[in-house]
Design a protein around this motif. Structure first.
Motif, short mmCIF file in Angstrom:
data_model
loop_
_atom_site.label_atom_id
_atom_site.label_comp_id
_atom_site.label_asym_id
_atom_site.label_seq_id
_atom_site.Cartn_x
_atom_site.Cartn_y
_atom_site.Cartn_z
N SER A 218 0.02 -3.52 -3.47
CA SER A 218 -1.08 -4.14 -2.46
C SER A 218 -0.92 -5.68 -3.20
O SER A 218 -1.15 -6.36 -2.22
CB SER A 218 -2.54 -3.06 -2.72
OG SER A 218 -2.74 -1.63 -2.62
N SER B 227 -3.34 -0.39 -8.21
CA SER B 227 -2.87 -1.47 -7.01
C SER B 227 -1.92 -2.73 -7.16
O SER B 227 -2.60 -3.90 -6.38
CB SER B 227 -4.56 -2.35 -7.49
OG SER B 227 -6.01 -1.25 -6.41
N VAL C 275 0.90 -0.99 0.00
CA VAL C 275 -0.05 0.29 -0.05
C VAL C 275 0.89 1.21 0.08
O VAL C 275 0.83 2.38 -1.02
CB VAL C 275 -0.92 -0.39 1.00
CG1 VAL C 275 -1.58 1.28 1.18
CG2 VAL C 275 -2.04 -1.03 0.77
N ASP D 220 2.12 2.01 -3.28
CA ASP D 220 1.32 2.65 -4.39
C ASP D 220 1.14 3.91 -4.19
O ASP D 220 0.89 4.68 -4.67
CB ASP D 220 -0.07 1.83 -4.01
CG ASP D 220 0.04 0.63 -4.57
OD1 ASP D 220 0.20 0.66 -5.69
OD2 ASP D 220 -0.39 -0.02 -4.42
N ARG D 221 0.93 4.73 -2.49
CA ARG D 221 0.82 6.00 -2.21
C ARG D 221 2.18 6.77 -2.71
O ARG D 221 2.16 8.15 -2.74
CB ARG D 221 0.54 5.90 -0.81
CG ARG D 221 -0.77 5.61 -1.14
CD ARG D 221 -1.54 5.22 0.58
NE ARG D 221 -3.26 4.34 0.24
CZ ARG D 221 -3.81 4.61 1.23
NH1 ARG D 221 -3.12 4.81 2.57
NH2 ARG D 221 -5.24 3.56 1.41
N LEU E 46 -7.44 -1.61 0.44
CA LEU E 46 -6.85 -3.20 0.22
C LEU E 46 -7.83 -3.76 0.36
O LEU E 46 -7.47 -4.61 -0.71
CB LEU E 46 -6.24 -2.59 1.35
CG LEU E 46 -5.67 -4.62 2.39
CD1 LEU E 46 -4.57 -5.06 0.64
CD2 LEU E 46 -5.18 -4.60 3.30
#
Length: 446
Positions: free
Chosen positions: A342, A339, A65, A68-69, A205
Protein backbone atom coordinates in the motif's frame (compact mmCIF):
# COMPACT_ATOMS: atom_id res chain seq x y z
CA UNK A 1 16.51 -15.45 2.15
CA UNK A 2 18.92 -14.00 -0.45
CA UNK A 3 19.11 -17.50 -1.97
CA UNK A 4 19.77 -18.62 -5.53
CA UNK A 5 16.04 -19.10 -5.99
CA UNK A 6 15.47 -15.56 -4.76
CA UNK A 7 17.79 -14.23 -7.47
CA UNK A 8 15.96 -16.29 -10.09
CA UNK A 9 12.64 -14.76 -9.02
CA UNK A 10 14.25 -11.32 -9.02
CA UNK A 11 15.64 -11.81 -12.53
CA UNK A 12 12.29 -12.93 -13.94
CA UNK A 13 10.39 -10.08 -12.32
CA UNK A 14 12.95 -7.48 -13.42
CA UNK A 15 12.72 -8.74 -17.01
CA UNK A 16 8.95 -8.32 -16.97
CA UNK A 17 9.37 -4.76 -15.69
CA UNK A 18 11.84 -4.07 -18.53
CA UNK A 19 9.16 -5.09 -21.02
CA UNK A 20 6.57 -2.98 -19.21
CA UNK A 21 8.76 0.12 -19.54
CA UNK A 22 9.19 -0.59 -23.24
CA UNK A 23 5.40 -0.71 -23.66
CA UNK A 24 5.00 2.42 -21.54
CA UNK A 25 7.44 4.50 -23.61
CA UNK A 26 6.68 3.12 -27.08
CA UNK A 27 3.94 5.67 -27.78
CA UNK A 28 6.29 8.57 -27.04
CA UNK A 29 8.69 7.33 -29.73
CA UNK A 30 5.73 7.23 -32.13
CA UNK A 31 4.28 10.60 -31.10
CA UNK A 32 4.92 12.42 -34.37
CA UNK A 33 3.66 9.44 -36.42
CA UNK A 34 0.57 9.26 -34.19
CA UNK A 35 -0.24 12.90 -34.95
CA UNK A 36 -0.39 12.09 -38.66
CA UNK A 37 -2.04 8.65 -38.30
CA UNK A 38 -4.93 9.88 -36.18
CA UNK A 39 -5.09 13.41 -37.74
CA UNK A 40 -5.12 15.18 -34.37
CA UNK A 41 -3.30 18.06 -32.70
CA UNK A 42 -0.73 18.10 -29.88
CA UNK A 43 -3.38 18.38 -27.18
CA UNK A 44 -5.09 15.21 -28.43
CA UNK A 45 -1.79 13.32 -28.45
CA UNK A 46 -1.24 14.60 -24.90
CA UNK A 47 -4.66 13.27 -23.91
CA UNK A 48 -3.77 9.77 -25.15
CA UNK A 49 -0.55 9.76 -23.15
CA UNK A 50 -2.11 11.49 -20.15
CA UNK A 51 -4.98 9.01 -19.95
CA UNK A 52 -2.43 6.20 -19.85
CA UNK A 53 -0.61 7.91 -16.98
CA UNK A 54 -3.84 8.82 -15.17
CA UNK A 55 -4.88 5.16 -15.25
CA UNK A 56 -1.42 4.14 -14.07
CA UNK A 57 -1.40 6.63 -11.19
CA UNK A 58 -4.99 5.92 -10.15
CA UNK A 59 -4.31 2.19 -9.92
CA UNK A 60 -1.11 2.42 -7.89
CA UNK A 61 -2.85 2.36 -4.52
CA UNK A 62 -5.35 -0.42 -5.43
CA UNK A 63 -2.50 -2.47 -6.89
CA UNK A 64 -0.49 -1.99 -3.71
CA UNK A 65 -3.41 -3.18 -1.60
CA UNK A 66 -3.97 -6.19 -3.88
CA UNK A 67 -0.27 -7.04 -3.83
CA UNK A 68 -0.48 -7.22 -0.02
CA UNK A 69 -3.58 -9.42 -0.15
CA UNK A 70 -3.42 -11.76 -3.17
CA UNK A 71 0.27 -11.66 -3.98
CA UNK A 72 2.44 -9.93 -6.55
CA UNK A 73 2.92 -12.78 -9.11
CA UNK A 74 -0.78 -12.84 -10.05
CA UNK A 75 -0.72 -9.10 -10.71
CA UNK A 76 2.50 -9.25 -12.73
CA UNK A 77 1.13 -12.03 -14.94
CA UNK A 78 -2.17 -10.26 -15.47
CA UNK A 79 -0.41 -6.98 -16.21
CA UNK A 80 1.71 -8.53 -18.97
CA UNK A 81 -1.37 -10.02 -20.66
CA UNK A 82 -3.34 -6.77 -20.46
CA UNK A 83 -0.42 -4.82 -21.96
CA UNK A 84 -0.25 -7.35 -24.80
CA UNK A 85 -3.94 -6.75 -25.51
CA UNK A 86 -3.45 -2.98 -25.45
CA UNK A 87 -0.54 -2.99 -27.87
CA UNK A 88 -2.38 -5.39 -30.20
CA UNK A 89 -5.37 -3.03 -30.25
CA UNK A 90 -3.11 -0.04 -30.93
CA UNK A 91 -1.51 -1.93 -33.83
CA UNK A 92 -4.84 -2.12 -35.68
CA UNK A 93 -6.35 1.20 -34.53
CA UNK A 94 -6.77 4.00 -37.04
CA UNK A 95 -8.87 6.39 -34.98
CA UNK A 96 -8.40 8.46 -31.86
CA UNK A 97 -10.84 6.58 -29.62
CA UNK A 98 -9.43 3.14 -30.32
CA UNK A 99 -5.94 4.46 -29.66
CA UNK A 100 -7.18 5.94 -26.40
CA UNK A 101 -8.70 2.61 -25.35
CA UNK A 102 -5.48 0.81 -26.28
CA UNK A 103 -3.34 3.06 -24.12
CA UNK A 104 -5.79 2.67 -21.24
CA UNK A 105 -5.13 -1.08 -21.40
CA UNK A 106 -1.38 -0.49 -21.49
CA UNK A 107 -1.72 1.81 -18.48
CA UNK A 108 -3.69 -0.84 -16.56
CA UNK A 109 -1.12 -3.55 -17.27
CA UNK A 110 1.81 -1.27 -16.56
CA UNK A 111 0.26 -0.19 -13.25
CA UNK A 112 0.14 -3.80 -12.07
CA UNK A 113 3.84 -4.40 -12.69
CA UNK A 114 6.30 -2.16 -10.85
CA UNK A 115 4.65 -2.00 -7.42
CA UNK A 116 4.17 -5.76 -7.56
CA UNK A 117 7.83 -6.34 -8.42
CA UNK A 118 8.93 -4.11 -5.53
CA UNK A 119 6.46 -5.90 -3.23
CA UNK A 120 8.14 -9.22 -4.03
CA UNK A 121 11.55 -8.15 -2.73
CA UNK A 122 11.03 -8.20 1.09
CA UNK A 123 9.72 -11.75 0.81
CA UNK A 124 12.92 -12.98 -0.84
CA UNK A 125 15.67 -10.63 0.39
CA UNK A 126 16.72 -8.96 3.62
CA UNK A 127 19.52 -6.76 4.94
CA UNK A 128 21.42 -3.86 3.40
CA UNK A 129 20.92 -5.14 -0.13
CA UNK A 130 17.17 -4.48 -0.06
CA UNK A 131 17.30 -0.69 -0.80
CA UNK A 132 19.79 -1.37 -3.60
CA UNK A 133 17.52 -3.93 -5.25
CA UNK A 134 14.89 -1.25 -5.87
CA UNK A 135 17.54 0.68 -7.78
CA UNK A 136 18.51 -2.41 -9.74
CA UNK A 137 14.90 -2.99 -10.74
CA UNK A 138 14.71 0.62 -11.90
CA UNK A 139 17.96 0.26 -13.85
CA UNK A 140 16.71 -2.90 -15.55
CA UNK A 141 13.51 -1.12 -16.46
CA UNK A 142 15.48 1.67 -18.11
CA UNK A 143 16.72 -0.86 -20.63
CA UNK A 144 13.11 -0.87 -21.80
CA UNK A 145 13.62 2.72 -22.88
CA UNK A 146 16.56 1.60 -24.97
CA UNK A 147 14.31 -1.05 -26.50
CA UNK A 148 11.75 1.60 -27.45
CA UNK A 149 14.33 4.18 -28.57
CA UNK A 150 16.31 1.84 -30.83
CA UNK A 151 14.84 -1.50 -32.00
CA UNK A 152 11.21 -0.41 -31.65
CA UNK A 153 11.82 2.98 -33.27
CA UNK A 154 13.77 1.32 -36.09
CA UNK A 155 11.03 -1.25 -36.64
CA UNK A 156 8.43 1.53 -36.64
CA UNK A 157 10.25 3.50 -39.34
CA UNK A 158 11.11 0.47 -41.49
CA UNK A 159 8.02 -1.72 -41.18
CA UNK A 160 5.25 0.64 -40.16
CA UNK A 161 2.83 1.14 -37.32
CA UNK A 162 0.96 -2.16 -37.34
CA UNK A 163 3.96 -4.45 -37.41
CA UNK A 164 5.85 -2.48 -34.76
CA UNK A 165 3.04 -2.50 -32.22
CA UNK A 166 2.11 -6.06 -33.11
CA UNK A 167 5.64 -7.19 -32.26
CA UNK A 168 5.43 -5.19 -29.02
CA UNK A 169 2.26 -7.11 -28.13
CA UNK A 170 4.05 -10.40 -28.76
CA UNK A 171 6.91 -9.41 -26.49
CA UNK A 172 4.42 -8.88 -23.64
CA UNK A 173 3.11 -12.40 -24.19
CA UNK A 174 6.68 -13.65 -23.77
CA UNK A 175 6.91 -11.65 -20.52
CA UNK A 176 3.75 -13.35 -19.28
CA UNK A 177 5.37 -16.72 -19.97
CA UNK A 178 8.47 -15.73 -18.00
CA UNK A 179 6.25 -14.70 -15.09
CA UNK A 180 4.39 -18.00 -15.09
CA UNK A 181 7.66 -19.95 -15.18
CA UNK A 182 9.82 -18.04 -12.68
CA UNK A 183 8.00 -15.54 -10.48
CA UNK A 184 6.71 -16.84 -7.15
CA UNK A 185 5.52 -15.19 -3.95
CA UNK A 186 8.07 -15.33 -1.14
CA UNK A 187 7.33 -16.39 2.44
CA UNK A 188 5.60 -13.68 4.44
CA UNK A 189 7.54 -12.70 7.53
CA UNK A 190 6.36 -10.47 10.35
CA UNK A 191 8.32 -9.28 13.34
CA UNK A 192 7.15 -9.81 16.92
CA UNK A 193 6.60 -6.09 17.29
CA UNK A 194 4.34 -6.05 14.26
CA UNK A 195 2.36 -9.05 15.48
CA UNK A 196 1.67 -7.31 18.77
CA UNK A 197 0.43 -4.10 17.20
CA UNK A 198 -1.32 -5.13 14.00
CA UNK A 199 -5.09 -4.81 13.99
CA UNK A 200 -7.68 -4.36 11.27
CA UNK A 201 -7.33 -0.59 11.25
CA UNK A 202 -3.55 -0.65 10.83
CA UNK A 203 -3.85 -2.93 7.82
CA UNK A 204 -5.99 -0.38 6.02
CA UNK A 205 -5.00 2.09 3.39
CA UNK A 206 -5.85 4.95 5.72
CA UNK A 207 -3.04 3.95 8.06
CA UNK A 208 -0.46 4.14 5.28
CA UNK A 209 -1.76 7.52 4.15
CA UNK A 210 -1.67 8.82 7.73
CA UNK A 211 2.04 8.11 8.14
CA UNK A 212 3.99 11.26 7.20
CA UNK A 213 6.86 9.12 5.89
CA UNK A 214 4.51 7.79 3.19
CA UNK A 215 3.74 11.34 2.10
CA UNK A 216 7.45 12.19 1.99
CA UNK A 217 7.85 9.24 -0.36
CA UNK A 218 4.97 10.49 -2.55
CA UNK A 219 6.41 14.00 -2.91
CA UNK A 220 9.95 12.73 -3.45
CA UNK A 221 8.73 10.49 -6.26
CA UNK A 222 6.68 13.33 -7.77
CA UNK A 223 9.58 15.76 -7.67
CA UNK A 224 12.19 13.45 -9.17
CA UNK A 225 9.92 11.34 -11.34
CA UNK A 226 8.05 14.00 -13.33
CA UNK A 227 10.87 15.03 -15.69
CA UNK A 228 12.02 11.56 -16.83
CA UNK A 229 8.42 10.38 -17.20
CA UNK A 230 7.40 13.40 -19.27
CA UNK A 231 10.43 13.13 -21.54
CA UNK A 232 10.44 9.36 -21.74
CA UNK A 233 6.76 8.69 -22.33
CA UNK A 234 5.73 11.54 -24.63
CA UNK A 235 7.56 14.80 -25.21
CA UNK A 236 11.26 13.88 -25.26
CA UNK A 237 11.37 12.35 -28.75
CA UNK A 238 9.18 15.02 -30.47
CA UNK A 239 11.33 17.71 -28.83
CA UNK A 240 14.46 16.13 -30.31
CA UNK A 241 13.15 15.33 -33.79
CA UNK A 242 10.61 18.07 -34.55
CA UNK A 243 11.73 20.77 -32.13
CA UNK A 244 15.50 20.53 -32.57
CA UNK A 245 15.43 18.91 -36.00
CA UNK A 246 17.58 15.88 -35.15
CA UNK A 247 17.51 12.91 -37.50
CA UNK A 248 16.09 9.68 -35.98
CA UNK A 249 19.50 8.14 -35.25
CA UNK A 250 20.80 11.26 -33.48
CA UNK A 251 17.53 11.64 -31.58
CA UNK A 252 17.69 8.01 -30.47
CA UNK A 253 21.27 8.46 -29.29
CA UNK A 254 20.44 11.56 -27.25
CA UNK A 255 17.23 9.99 -25.96
CA UNK A 256 19.15 6.94 -24.75
CA UNK A 257 21.29 9.20 -22.54
CA UNK A 258 18.42 8.97 -20.04
CA UNK A 259 19.11 5.27 -19.81
CA UNK A 260 22.85 5.86 -19.48
CA UNK A 261 22.23 8.33 -16.67
CA UNK A 262 20.00 5.84 -14.89
CA UNK A 263 22.42 2.93 -15.28
CA UNK A 264 25.42 4.95 -14.13
CA UNK A 265 23.73 6.61 -11.16
CA UNK A 266 21.53 3.75 -9.96
CA UNK A 267 24.22 1.82 -8.03
CA UNK A 268 25.67 5.06 -6.63
CA UNK A 269 22.30 6.29 -5.40
CA UNK A 270 21.59 2.85 -3.93
CA UNK A 271 24.84 2.97 -1.97
CA UNK A 272 24.19 6.54 -0.81
CA UNK A 273 20.71 5.60 0.39
CA UNK A 274 22.16 2.69 2.36
CA UNK A 275 25.03 4.77 3.76
CA UNK A 276 23.04 7.94 4.63
CA UNK A 277 19.42 6.85 5.29
CA UNK A 278 18.59 10.09 7.11
CA UNK A 279 19.63 12.24 4.12
CA UNK A 280 17.57 10.61 1.39
CA UNK A 281 15.38 13.65 0.78
CA UNK A 282 18.48 15.83 0.36
CA UNK A 283 19.66 13.46 -2.35
CA UNK A 284 16.37 13.89 -4.22
CA UNK A 285 16.51 17.67 -3.93
CA UNK A 286 20.12 17.79 -5.17
CA UNK A 287 19.51 15.62 -8.24
CA UNK A 288 16.35 17.43 -9.32
CA UNK A 289 17.96 20.82 -8.71
CA UNK A 290 20.85 19.93 -11.02
CA UNK A 291 18.44 18.65 -13.68
CA UNK A 292 16.37 21.81 -13.75
CA UNK A 293 19.50 23.98 -13.81
CA UNK A 294 20.61 22.25 -17.02
CA UNK A 295 17.07 22.34 -18.42
CA UNK A 296 17.06 26.12 -17.90
CA UNK A 297 20.28 26.44 -19.91
CA UNK A 298 18.77 24.38 -22.73
CA UNK A 299 15.67 26.57 -22.89
CA UNK A 300 17.58 29.85 -22.74
CA UNK A 301 20.41 28.96 -25.15
CA UNK A 302 20.17 30.89 -28.43
CA UNK A 303 19.60 30.19 -31.21
CA UNK A 304 19.78 26.39 -30.76
CA UNK A 305 21.34 24.55 -27.79
CA UNK A 306 24.32 22.36 -28.71
CA UNK A 307 23.89 18.60 -28.84
CA UNK A 308 26.18 18.06 -25.84
CA UNK A 309 24.00 20.30 -23.67
CA UNK A 310 20.79 18.58 -24.74
CA UNK A 311 22.44 15.20 -24.11
CA UNK A 312 23.41 16.46 -20.64
CA UNK A 313 19.77 17.29 -19.95
CA UNK A 314 18.64 13.80 -20.87
CA UNK A 315 21.51 12.29 -18.87
CA UNK A 316 20.55 14.17 -15.70
CA UNK A 317 16.86 13.41 -16.32
CA UNK A 318 17.95 9.78 -16.34
CA UNK A 319 19.54 10.25 -12.92
CA UNK A 320 16.15 11.50 -11.71
CA UNK A 321 14.79 8.00 -12.33
CA UNK A 322 16.85 6.31 -9.58
CA UNK A 323 16.36 9.41 -7.42
CA UNK A 324 12.58 8.99 -7.69
CA UNK A 325 12.92 5.42 -6.39
CA UNK A 326 14.27 6.90 -3.17
CA UNK A 327 10.65 7.89 -2.54
CA UNK A 328 9.65 4.23 -2.54
CA UNK A 329 12.41 3.41 -0.08
CA UNK A 330 11.23 6.25 2.17
CA UNK A 331 7.66 4.94 2.11
CA UNK A 332 8.83 1.38 2.81
CA UNK A 333 11.06 2.32 5.73
CA UNK A 334 8.32 4.30 7.50
CA UNK A 335 5.71 1.52 7.22
CA UNK A 336 5.44 -1.96 8.75
CA UNK A 337 5.99 -4.94 6.47
CA UNK A 338 2.30 -5.79 6.07
CA UNK A 339 1.68 -2.32 4.57
CA UNK A 340 4.63 -2.20 2.16
CA UNK A 341 2.46 -2.75 -0.91
CA UNK A 342 0.00 0.00 0.00
CA UNK A 343 2.74 2.46 0.95
CA UNK A 344 4.73 1.73 -2.21
CA UNK A 345 1.63 2.22 -4.34
CA UNK A 346 0.95 5.61 -2.76
CA UNK A 347 4.54 6.77 -3.23
CA UNK A 348 4.83 5.42 -6.77
CA UNK A 349 1.80 7.38 -7.89
CA UNK A 350 3.61 10.66 -7.17
CA UNK A 351 5.82 10.92 -10.25
CA UNK A 352 2.97 9.90 -12.53
CA UNK A 353 0.56 12.40 -11.03
CA UNK A 354 3.15 15.10 -11.68
CA UNK A 355 3.86 13.76 -15.16
CA UNK A 356 0.28 13.62 -16.40
CA UNK A 357 -0.35 17.19 -15.23
CA UNK A 358 2.85 18.38 -16.93
CA UNK A 359 2.23 16.38 -20.13
CA UNK A 360 -1.25 17.77 -20.57
CA UNK A 361 -0.11 21.33 -19.91
CA UNK A 362 2.76 20.99 -22.41
CA UNK A 363 0.36 19.80 -25.14
CA UNK A 364 -2.10 22.62 -24.44
CA UNK A 365 0.64 25.28 -24.48
CA UNK A 366 2.06 23.91 -27.75
CA UNK A 367 -1.37 24.33 -29.36
CA UNK A 368 -1.75 27.86 -27.98
CA UNK A 369 1.71 28.93 -29.20
CA UNK A 370 1.04 27.49 -32.65
CA UNK A 371 -2.36 29.18 -32.84
CA UNK A 372 -0.72 32.51 -31.94
CA UNK A 373 1.89 31.93 -34.68
CA UNK A 374 -0.83 31.29 -37.28
CA UNK A 375 -2.77 34.36 -36.10
CA UNK A 376 0.32 36.48 -36.86
CA UNK A 377 0.29 35.17 -40.41
CA UNK A 378 3.09 32.62 -40.08
CA UNK A 379 2.88 29.00 -41.17
CA UNK A 380 1.73 26.42 -38.64
CA UNK A 381 4.58 24.62 -36.88
CA UNK A 382 3.08 22.63 -34.02
CA UNK A 383 6.30 21.17 -32.61
CA UNK A 384 8.59 24.17 -32.99
CA UNK A 385 11.56 24.83 -30.73
CA UNK A 386 10.04 28.14 -29.63
CA UNK A 387 6.85 26.32 -28.71
CA UNK A 388 8.75 23.83 -26.59
CA UNK A 389 10.65 26.66 -24.87
CA UNK A 390 7.34 28.02 -23.57
CA UNK A 391 5.54 24.72 -23.05
CA UNK A 392 8.27 23.13 -20.94
CA UNK A 393 7.81 25.87 -18.33
CA UNK A 394 4.84 23.80 -17.13
CA UNK A 395 7.30 21.27 -15.71
CA UNK A 396 8.78 23.97 -13.47
CA UNK A 397 5.36 24.63 -11.96
CA UNK A 398 5.02 20.97 -11.03
CA UNK A 399 8.54 20.95 -9.61
CA UNK A 400 7.78 23.92 -7.34
CA UNK A 401 4.67 22.19 -5.98
CA UNK A 402 6.65 18.99 -5.43
CA UNK A 403 9.45 20.78 -3.61
CA UNK A 404 7.05 22.54 -1.25
CA UNK A 405 5.20 19.30 -0.58
CA UNK A 406 8.43 17.41 0.11
CA UNK A 407 9.80 20.01 2.51
CA UNK A 408 6.55 20.28 4.48
CA UNK A 409 6.08 16.51 4.74
CA UNK A 410 9.72 16.05 5.68
CA UNK A 411 9.38 18.53 8.53
CA UNK A 412 6.39 16.61 9.92
CA UNK A 413 8.19 13.29 9.56
CA UNK A 414 11.29 14.53 11.37
CA UNK A 415 9.14 15.96 14.15
CA UNK A 416 7.38 12.62 14.58
CA UNK A 417 10.68 10.76 14.47
CA UNK A 418 12.00 12.93 17.30
CA UNK A 419 8.84 12.58 19.39
CA UNK A 420 8.55 8.80 19.02
CA UNK A 421 12.17 7.64 18.81
CA UNK A 422 14.22 10.56 20.06
CA UNK A 423 16.08 10.90 16.75
CA UNK A 424 16.83 14.52 15.85
CA UNK A 425 18.03 15.25 12.30
CA UNK A 426 20.04 18.43 12.04
CA UNK A 427 19.87 20.62 8.92
CA UNK A 428 22.20 19.48 6.17
CA UNK A 429 24.57 22.41 6.52
CA UNK A 430 24.98 21.68 10.23
CA UNK A 431 25.74 18.03 9.49
CA UNK A 432 28.28 18.92 6.78
CA UNK A 433 30.17 21.59 8.68
CA UNK A 434 29.86 19.75 11.96
CA UNK A 435 31.44 16.66 10.40
CA UNK A 436 34.25 18.79 9.02
CA UNK A 437 34.90 20.31 12.44
CA UNK A 438 34.98 16.90 14.07
CA UNK A 439 37.69 15.80 11.66
CA UNK A 440 39.97 18.66 12.72
CA UNK A 441 42.57 17.89 15.39
CA UNK A 442 42.25 19.56 18.80
CA UNK A 443 43.33 23.17 18.80
CA UNK A 444 42.49 23.71 15.13
CA UNK A 445 38.74 24.34 15.48
CA UNK A 446 37.58 27.89 15.05
Amino acid sequence: MNSARAWLVFGGAAFVYLIAVMQRTSFGVAGVEATDRFAVNAAAISVIAVVQIVVYAALQIPVGVLADRIGAPVLILGGALVMAAGQALLAVSSGFWLALAARVLVGVGDAATFVSVIRLLPGWFEGRILPQLSQWVGMTGQLGQIASAFPFALLLHLSGWGIAFGVAAGVSVVAAGVTAALVRRGPERMTTAELSTVDAAERGLRASLARPGTRVGFWAHLLAGTAPTLLGILWGFPFLTAGLGYDPSTASGVFSMMVVGSLVSGPIIGLLVTRFPLRRSNLVLTVTGATFAIWTLVLLWQPVPPVWLVASLFFTAGICGPASLVGLDLARSFNPRHSHGSATGIANSGGFVGAFVAMLLVGLVLDVVDAARVARGAASQLYSLDGFRVAFLAVYLVAVVGTVGLLRSRARTRKRLYEEEGIEIAPLWVALFGARDRRRPPGVRQ
